[in-house]
Design a protein around this motif. Structure first.
Motif, PDB file in Angstrom:
ATOM      1  N   UNK B  21      28.291 186.628 -40.588  1.00 14.95           N
ATOM      2  CA  UNK B  21      26.881 187.123 -40.122  1.00 14.95           C
ATOM      3  C   UNK B  21      27.095 188.814 -40.446  1.00 14.95           C
ATOM      4  N   UNK B  22      28.143 189.225 -39.889  1.00 21.26           N
ATOM      5  CA  UNK B  22      28.385 190.598 -39.712  1.00 21.26           C
ATOM      6  C   UNK B  22      28.723 191.139 -41.016  1.00 21.26           C
ATOM      7  N   UNK B  23      29.594 190.324 -41.797  1.00 19.58           N
ATOM      8  CA  UNK B  23      30.065 190.764 -42.955  1.00 19.58           C
ATOM      9  C   UNK B  23      28.619 190.977 -43.840  1.00 19.58           C
ATOM     10  N   UNK B  24      27.824 189.866 -43.988  1.00 15.52           N
ATOM     11  CA  UNK B  24      26.737 189.794 -44.933  1.00 15.52           C
ATOM     12  C   UNK B  24      25.572 191.015 -44.571  1.00 15.52           C
ATOM     13  N   UNK B  25      25.665 191.437 -43.172  1.00 16.59           N
ATOM     14  CA  UNK B  25      24.879 192.300 -42.715  1.00 16.59           C
ATOM     15  C   UNK B  25      25.175 193.875 -43.021  1.00 16.59           C
ATOM     16  N   UNK B  32      18.760 190.410 -44.298  1.00 15.49           N
ATOM     17  CA  UNK B  32      17.993 189.516 -44.268  1.00 15.49           C
ATOM     18  C   UNK B  32      18.312 188.062 -43.289  1.00 15.49           C
ATOM     19  N   UNK B  33      19.527 187.976 -43.278  1.00  9.74           N
ATOM     20  CA  UNK B  33      20.094 187.022 -42.327  1.00  9.74           C
ATOM     21  C   UNK B  33      20.053 187.759 -40.827  1.00  9.74           C
ATOM     22  N   UNK B  34      19.325 186.880 -39.772  1.00  8.18           N
ATOM     23  CA  UNK B  34      19.261 187.490 -38.423  1.00  8.18           C
ATOM     24  C   UNK B  34      20.333 186.924 -37.603  1.00  8.18           C
ATOM     25  N   UNK B  35      20.379 187.667 -36.496  1.00  6.05           N
ATOM     26  CA  UNK B  35      21.387 187.263 -35.368  1.00  6.05           C
ATOM     27  C   UNK B  35      20.037 186.842 -34.396  1.00  6.05           C
ATOM     28  N   UNK B  42      20.140 178.404 -32.400  1.00  9.15           N
ATOM     29  CA  UNK B  42      18.799 178.892 -32.854  1.00  9.15           C
ATOM     30  C   UNK B  42      18.673 178.900 -34.400  1.00  9.15           C
ATOM     31  N   UNK B  43      19.865 179.011 -35.232  1.00 12.88           N
ATOM     32  CA  UNK B  43      19.615 178.749 -36.710  1.00 12.88           C
ATOM     33  C   UNK B  43      19.130 180.002 -37.148  1.00 12.88           C
ATOM     34  N   UNK B  44      18.772 181.016 -36.588  1.00 12.93           N
ATOM     35  CA  UNK B  44      18.140 182.441 -37.249  1.00 12.93           C
ATOM     36  C   UNK B  44      19.228 182.928 -38.440  1.00 12.93           C
ATOM     37  N   UNK B  54      24.848 176.623 -42.690  1.00 16.31           N
ATOM     38  CA  UNK B  54      25.614 176.908 -41.637  1.00 16.31           C
ATOM     39  C   UNK B  54      25.148 177.738 -40.561  1.00 16.31           C
ATOM     40  N   UNK B  55      25.577 178.179 -39.441  1.00 12.30           N
ATOM     41  CA  UNK B  55      25.234 179.108 -38.778  1.00 12.30           C
ATOM     42  C   UNK B  55      26.288 180.489 -38.974  1.00 12.30           C
ATOM     43  N   UNK B  56      25.831 181.478 -39.646  1.00  9.99           N
ATOM     44  CA  UNK B  56      26.833 182.572 -40.077  1.00  9.99           C
ATOM     45  C   UNK B  56      27.474 183.123 -38.808  1.00  9.99           C
ATOM     46  N   UNK B  57      27.019 182.981 -37.789  1.00 11.66           N
ATOM     47  CA  UNK B  57      27.425 183.818 -36.598  1.00 11.66           C
ATOM     48  C   UNK B  57      28.677 182.913 -36.017  1.00 11.66           C
ATOM     49  N   UNK B  58      28.675 181.610 -36.776  1.00 16.08           N
ATOM     50  CA  UNK B  58      29.988 180.826 -36.049  1.00 16.08           C
ATOM     51  C   UNK B  58      30.824 180.658 -37.269  1.00 16.08           C
TER      52      UNK B  58
END
Lengths: 277, 140
Positions: B21-25, B32-35, B42-44, B54-58
Motif C-alpha cells: 500500500x505505501x509503496x504504491x501510494x 487511488x488505493x486507499x487506506x 475493510x478492503x479499501x 488482496x489487501x495491499x496493507x497486509x
C-alpha cells in the motif's frame, strides 16, 4: 496506522533448504519469524504491536503449496491458501469441513493470502481451521535442517499461542488421515464475512464422534468426555450437560462466557441432528 | 525490485517489508488505493496481485517481486465498472470505491448477485448500504 519498517530485516530464501539453513543459523538470539501470507503478522505491524525484528519470507517456496493424496492420507502444503483449499477437488472430496472453514476466513482478499501453516503457527484459539484439524486427527510435519518430525495435532499446542515448534523448525505439511463419518463445521461470529469467531466448532460423526471447539479456552480443544457420552448413546440433553462441565469459556471483547456456553450447547445439538442418519 | 504495475514494468527501491500500500501510494504516486482500517477488514486498499484481490496493507513489498500488480489507476477512468459506479450511485463518499471496483474486477464478466455479494464481502461501505454497489457491478 503506519509503523516504521526501517529496523526490520527480511531474509529471502529461494528454496526450502535455504530457508531451513537460515532458521538453523539464526535460531539463537534474534530468531527468525517466518512470514507466509502476512495476514496476521501485518495486522500487528500496522497496529504497532509487532515484536520480532527479523523475518524470513516463505511466500515463494512453491514446494510447500502442493495438495497431494498419498494413499489414505491427504497432504496439505503449509503454504496452501484458503482459496486453494476451496478450489481443490481433493480437499472438496475428502475434507468438506475444511472447505467450509476456509470459506469463512475473512473476505476473499484474506482467503487469497492466508495459509493453513500461518493459521496453525499463529495459534489463535479462534483460528478457523484449527478445530477442523483437531477433529480430523491431523498430524503436523515439522522440518529443520537436521530432519523432520511429526507431531499429532492434539500435542501441538502447549498453551495460549504456544506450540512445540522449535526456533529452527518450519511447519511444512499437514497430514490428514482418511476421515470416516459425516463432517460438520460451524463458525459463529458477528457477521458471515470477516468476523473473528465467538465460537468455532468442527465435528466428525464417527462411531466415536470427534468434536473440537475454538474460542472457549487458551487453545483449540477436543471434547473427549462429550464425545464418549455420545458414543455411549447419551441423549443430546445429557451430552450438553457433559459439555457444560467440560468447557469453561471466558468473557472477553468478542463475547461472554454465558453466551459461548449456550451457543456451544446449541451447536452440539445441531451437529448431532444434522449428521444423523 | 522489479514487478509489473498496471501492465508496465516497474523497478522500485523500497524496503522489502514496506507495505505494498505505501509503496504504491508514496513511491509510485498512485494514491487511488486507499487506506482504511489497516487490518484487512475493510478492503479499501484492495488491489489485484496476479489477478487475485488482496489487501495491499497486509502485503510485504518483497512478496510482489516479479508479480503483476493492478491498481485502480490501471483501469484508466473509463472502464465499464467505473462508468457503472458513477451511473448507478455505487460511489458516494468514494473512499471504498477503488477497492470495491478492484474486487469486482476479479469477478470477471457477468457475475451472479450471489457471486457479487460473496466477492465483495471483504469490502466495507458506510454510505450506500451496498445495494447500489451490487447494482453497479451487475450493470457494468
Amino acid at each position: 496506522m503506519r509503523a516504521t519498517v526501517a529496523p526490520l530485516e527480511l531474509l529471502e530464501p529461494r528454496t526450502l533448504d535455504d530457508a531451513l539453513a537460515m532458521m538453523r543459523d539464526h535460531s539463537g538470539e534474534g530468531a527468525l519469524t517466518p512470514i507466509a501470507g502476512a495476514t496476521d503478522l501485518y495486522v500487528s505491524l500496522n497496529s504497532g504491536t509487532l515484536k520480532p525484528r527479523r523475518f524470513v519470507n516463505l511466500w515463494k517456496l512453491d514446494a510447500l503449496r502442493r495438495i497431494e493424496q498419498h494413499g489414505d492420507v491427504l497432504a496439505l502444503g503449509a503454504l496452501s491458501s484458503y482459496t486453494q483449499l476451496i478450489r481443490s477437488d481433493i480437499v472438496r472430496a475428502h475434507m468438506p469441513m475444511l472447505v467450509a472453514a476456509a470459506r469463512e476466513v475473512g473476505g476473499v482478499q484474506i482467503q487469497n493470502r492466508g495459509t493453513i501453516g500461518g493459521n496453525i503457527a499463529n495459534g489463535s484459539p479462534a483460528g478457523d481451521t484449527l478445530p477442523v484439524f483437531a477433529a480430523a486427527g491431523a498430524t503436523i510435519v515439522l522440518r529443520s535442517a537436521g530432519g523432520e518430525r511429526r507431531v499429532p495435532f492434539a500435542g501441538f499446542y502447549t498453551g495460549y499461542r504456544a506450540t512445540v515448534v522449535r526456533p529452527d523448525e518450519l511447519i511444512t505439511w499437514v497430514e490428514v488421515p482418511r476421515i470416516d463419518g459425516a463432517q460438520w463445521f460451524r463458525k459463529v461470529g458477528t457477521r458471515a464475512a470477516q468476523a473473528i469467531s465467538k465460537i468455532v466448532i468442527a465435528g466428525v460423526r464417527a462411531p466415536v464422534p470427534r468434536i473440537a471447539i475454538g474460542s472457549v479456552a487458551a487453545t483449540v480443544v477436543r471434547l473427549p468426555r462429550t464425545e464418549a457420552a455420545l458414543a455411549a448413546g447419551a441423549s443430546v440433553a445429557d451430552a450438553q450437560r457433559v459439555l457444560g462441565d467440560e468447557i469453561h469459556p471466558i468473557d472477553d471483547a468478542r463475547s461472554t462466557a454465558a453466551y459461548r456456553l449456550q451457543v456451544a450447547k446449541n451447536l452440539l445439538a445441531r451437529f448431532w441432528s444434522e449428521t444423523g442418519a | 525490485m522489479r514487478f509489473t504495475l498496471n501492465g508496465a514494468g516497474a523497478d522500485v527501491a523500497a524496503h522489502p517489508m514496506a507495505r505494498l500500500l505505501d509503496v504504491l501510494r508514496e513511491d509510485c504516486g498512485l494514491t487511488g488505493t486507499k487506506e482504511g482500517c489497516g487490518e484487512g477488514e475493510c478492503g479499501a486498499c484492495t488491489v489485484l496481485v496476479d489477478g487475485a484481490p488482496v489487501c495491499a496493507c497486509l502485503v510485504p513489498f518483497a512478496q510482489v517481486r516479479g508479480a503483476d500488480v493492478q491498481t485502480i489507476e490501471g483501469l484508466g477512468g473509463d472502464h465499464a465498472l467505473q462508468r457503472a459506479f458513477a451511473t448507478h450511485g455505487g460511489a458516494q463518499c468514494g473512499i471504498c470505491t477503488p477497492g470495491m471496483i478492484m474486487a469486482a474486477l476479479a469477478l470477471g464478466d457477468s457475475p451472479s448477485l450471489d457471486e457479487i455479494r460473496h466477492g465483495l464481502a471483504g469490502n466495507l461501505c458506510r454510505c450506500t448500504g451496498y445495494e447500489a454497489i451490487f447494482r453497479s457491478v451487475e450493470q457494468a
